[in-house]
Scaffold this active site. Sequence first.
Site: not given
Length: 108
Positions: A80, A82, A84
């Site tokens: 998650h 990465q 973002h």
Amino acid sequence: MAEMSQEQLEAAMGLIINSGNAKSDAMEAIQAAKSGDFGLADEKLATASQSLVEAHHAQTNLLKEEASGNNMTVTLLAVHSQDHLMTSMTFNDLAKEVIDIYRRLDAE
């Protein structure tokens, strides 16, 4: 069940927080340009860029740790974080293009 170390958790959260801040600032930059406030748009883009630099620092710390043999447990949170970062980088690039279009329209 394998867990992330405290340092890995902090790095992942740093990625999420800074990436989220960058995306929010880029969106605010677009809104400022839309209303003709290009000074504010430039300020927001600069702030977004600084947040992305901070996010990159967090990512670099994770990469350094893994390169030194301390492999990171791949968790949903790690993936998650990465996601973002990559989404925010793409959004920031697109925001610059949208703002450029608003500048051109304003100049006409």
